[in-house]
Each structure stands twice: as structure tokens, then as C-alpha cells.
Design a protein around this motif. Structure first.
Motif, mmCIF file in Angstrom:
data_model
loop_
_atom_site.group_PDB
_atom_site.id
_atom_site.type_symbol
_atom_site.label_atom_id
_atom_site.label_comp_id
_atom_site.label_asym_id
_atom_site.label_seq_id
_atom_site.Cartn_x
_atom_site.Cartn_y
_atom_site.Cartn_z
ATOM 1 N N THR A 112 14.127 12.235 23.946
ATOM 2 C CA THR A 112 13.426 11.612 25.392
ATOM 3 C C THR A 112 14.117 10.544 25.915
ATOM 4 O O THR A 112 14.687 10.024 24.645
ATOM 5 N N THR A 113 14.309 10.340 26.615
ATOM 6 C CA THR A 113 15.462 9.161 27.397
ATOM 7 C C THR A 113 13.832 7.913 27.908
ATOM 8 O O THR A 113 13.126 8.799 28.659
ATOM 9 N N VAL A 114 14.347 7.047 27.721
ATOM 10 C CA VAL A 114 13.169 5.775 28.079
ATOM 11 C C VAL A 114 14.247 5.216 29.301
ATOM 12 O O VAL A 114 15.167 5.207 29.002
ATOM 13 N N GLU A 115 13.312 5.333 30.720
ATOM 14 C CA GLU A 115 14.056 3.698 31.371
ATOM 15 C C GLU A 115 14.535 2.911 31.557
ATOM 16 O O GLU A 115 13.544 2.143 29.662
ATOM 17 N N MET A 116 15.669 2.344 31.701
ATOM 18 C CA MET A 116 16.078 0.994 31.303
ATOM 19 C C MET A 116 14.838 -0.422 31.037
ATOM 20 O O MET A 116 14.466 -0.838 30.503
ATOM 21 N N GLU A 117 14.211 0.095 31.996
ATOM 22 C CA GLU A 117 12.856 -0.989 32.242
ATOM 23 C C GLU A 117 12.333 -0.885 31.763
ATOM 24 O O GLU A 117 11.664 -1.867 31.118
ATOM 25 N N LYS A 118 11.365 0.437 30.948
ATOM 26 C CA LYS A 118 10.980 0.276 30.073
ATOM 27 C C LYS A 118 11.022 -0.047 29.600
ATOM 28 O O LYS A 118 9.970 -0.760 28.130
ATOM 29 N N ALA A 119 12.210 0.325 28.452
ATOM 30 C CA ALA A 119 12.544 0.045 27.377
ATOM 31 C C ALA A 119 13.136 -1.781 27.436
ATOM 32 O O ALA A 119 12.152 -1.591 26.037
ATOM 33 N N ALA A 120 13.441 -2.236 28.323
ATOM 34 C CA ALA A 120 13.139 -3.416 28.103
ATOM 35 C C ALA A 120 12.141 -4.469 27.740
ATOM 36 O O ALA A 120 11.657 -5.383 26.952
ATOM 37 N N MET A 121 10.916 -3.824 28.606
ATOM 38 C CA MET A 121 9.482 -3.760 28.240
ATOM 39 C C MET A 121 9.416 -3.554 27.460
ATOM 40 O O MET A 121 8.602 -4.754 26.479
ATOM 41 N N ILE A 122 8.809 -2.814 25.978
ATOM 42 C CA ILE A 122 8.996 -2.688 25.315
ATOM 43 C C ILE A 122 9.710 -3.180 24.010
ATOM 44 O O ILE A 122 8.118 -3.986 23.367
ATOM 45 N N LEU A 123 11.083 -3.280 24.214
ATOM 46 C CA LEU A 123 10.679 -4.531 23.172
ATOM 47 C C LEU A 123 10.532 -5.787 23.370
ATOM 48 O O LEU A 123 10.656 -6.371 22.334
ATOM 49 N N LEU B 291 -2.898 -7.912 20.118
ATOM 50 C CA LEU B 291 -3.782 -6.091 20.148
ATOM 51 C C LEU B 291 -3.393 -5.824 22.066
ATOM 52 O O LEU B 291 -2.993 -4.525 21.988
ATOM 53 N N ARG B 292 -4.195 -6.486 22.445
ATOM 54 C CA ARG B 292 -3.998 -6.446 23.802
ATOM 55 C C ARG B 292 -3.162 -5.867 25.254
ATOM 56 O O ARG B 292 -3.346 -4.910 25.509
ATOM 57 N N LYS B 293 -2.260 -6.580 24.394
ATOM 58 C CA LYS B 293 -0.738 -6.518 25.285
ATOM 59 C C LYS B 293 -0.045 -4.491 24.746
ATOM 60 O O LYS B 293 0.578 -4.548 25.547
ATOM 61 N N LEU B 294 -0.304 -4.322 23.176
ATOM 62 C CA LEU B 294 -0.361 -3.664 22.838
ATOM 63 C C LEU B 294 -0.723 -2.305 24.093
ATOM 64 O O LEU B 294 -0.693 -1.051 23.554
ATOM 65 N N ASN C 299 1.476 8.063 23.199
ATOM 66 C CA ASN C 299 1.985 7.535 24.415
ATOM 67 C C ASN C 299 3.483 8.115 24.233
ATOM 68 O O ASN C 299 4.214 7.660 23.336
ATOM 69 N N GLU C 300 4.337 8.158 26.005
ATOM 70 C CA GLU C 300 5.458 8.054 25.954
ATOM 71 C C GLU C 300 6.524 7.681 25.339
ATOM 72 O O GLU C 300 7.657 8.149 25.074
ATOM 73 N N TYR C 301 5.644 6.667 24.905
ATOM 74 C CA TYR C 301 6.494 5.382 24.353
ATOM 75 C C TYR C 301 7.142 5.524 22.600
ATOM 76 O O TYR C 301 8.111 4.955 21.998
ATOM 77 N N TYR C 302 5.805 6.756 21.904
ATOM 78 C CA TYR C 302 5.374 6.156 21.227
ATOM 79 C C TYR C 302 6.971 6.951 20.415
ATOM 80 O O TYR C 302 7.783 5.806 19.023
ATOM 81 N N PRO C 303 7.533 8.155 20.475
ATOM 82 C CA PRO C 303 8.810 8.313 19.792
ATOM 83 C C PRO C 303 10.576 7.175 20.190
ATOM 84 O O PRO C 303 10.927 6.927 19.203
ATOM 85 N N PHE C 304 10.365 6.492 21.130
ATOM 86 C CA PHE C 304 11.332 5.478 21.388
ATOM 87 C C PHE C 304 10.663 3.784 20.004
ATOM 88 O O PHE C 304 11.253 3.825 19.637
ATOM 89 N N VAL C 305 9.414 3.834 20.148
ATOM 90 C CA VAL C 305 8.952 2.867 19.418
ATOM 91 C C VAL C 305 8.964 3.294 17.874
ATOM 92 O O VAL C 305 9.522 2.178 16.877
ATOM 93 N N GLN C 306 8.574 4.522 17.724
ATOM 94 C CA GLN C 306 9.291 4.983 16.506
ATOM 95 C C GLN C 306 10.680 4.780 15.618
ATOM 96 O O GLN C 306 10.699 4.932 14.358
ATOM 97 N N GLN C 307 11.161 5.251 16.299
ATOM 98 C CA GLN C 307 12.690 4.792 15.990
ATOM 99 C C GLN C 307 13.063 3.581 15.626
ATOM 100 O O GLN C 307 14.074 3.375 14.274
ATOM 101 N N ILE C 308 12.253 2.562 16.003
ATOM 102 C CA ILE C 308 12.369 0.948 15.724
ATOM 103 C C ILE C 308 11.957 0.763 14.601
ATOM 104 O O ILE C 308 12.093 0.597 13.593
#
Length: 113
Positions: A4-15, A55-58, A81-90
Motif C-alpha cells: 500500500t502507498t501512503v500519501e506524501m503529506e501523510k508520510a511526512a507527518m508520520i516521519l 503518547l498523545r501525539k501518537l 491503523n492504516e499507517y502501521y505497515p509504513f511505520v512497521q517498515q521503519i
């Protein structure tokens, strides 16, 4: 394997969220272990309000969820969470942080319910 791909804006926010060493370490720990705020206070030698803010931010982006067990609230990674696969790779690229919890066990400051 479906990628799955993560939108650039969402990826930047997670990073940006994971760009903080404390939050990055928390996510690595929470990927395997449930933890209470007071355990993170001990691990990071930080104030309870500071740890709660991290923790609140997460939690606000849904990466972390909480569960009440008796008087304690335990935090864990929200693997649905939809971002977990992205985070898991990190976080798979990071060294284990189990030694931090083992140190709490040695000191007797780890909460086991």
C-alpha cells in the motif's frame, strides 16, 4: 505481498512524529510490549506530562491505542491503523529496545498485571 502507498503529506507527518527519538523509541517498544506511562517515565527519565504528550501525539494519529487494566492504562501499537505497515517498515530497521524493559524488571519498576 500487497503493497500500500501512503500519501506524501501523510508520510511526512508520520516521519515528523517518528523524527523525535523518544517517540521513535516508544513506537519500537510498543510494537512488541504494552507499556504504562510510568514505565516510560522510568525508561526515559522524563516527567509524566512530557511522556503523556508524546503518547498523545501518537494516539492522535491512531498509531497508539490505550486499554485500561484495573488502575493502569496500558499503551500499545494499533496494528490495524492504516499507517502501521509504513511505520512497521521503519521500526523493523531499528535495534531491539528490550534491554530497556529488562532494566525495569531488574529494578522492580516494571508493571505486570
Amino acid at each position: 505481498m500487497l503493497k500500500t502507498t501512503v500519501e506524501m503529506e501523510k508520510a511526512a507527518m508520520i516521519l515528523k512524529l517518528l523524527g523525535d527519538k523518544t517517540r521513535l523509541t516508544m513506537v519500537k517498544i510498543l510494537d512488541i510490549h504494552d507499556c504504562c506511562v510510568c514505565e516510560f517515565v522510568e525508561i526515559f527519565k522524563a516527567s509524566q506530562p512530557s511522556i503523556s504528550q508524546h503518547l498523545r501525539k501518537l494516539r492522535d494519529v491512531g498509531l497508539v491505542k490505550e486499554e485500561r487494566r484495573g488502575q493502569w492504562i496500558f499503551h500499545s501499537i494499533n496494528k490495524s491503523n492504516e499507517y502501521y505497515p509504513f511505520v512497521q517498515q521503519i521500526i523493523e530497521q531499528l535495534p531491539s529496545q528490550d534491554h530497556k524493559l529488562e532494566e525495569l524488571d531488574r529494578k522492580g519498576t516494571r508493571i505486570i498485571c
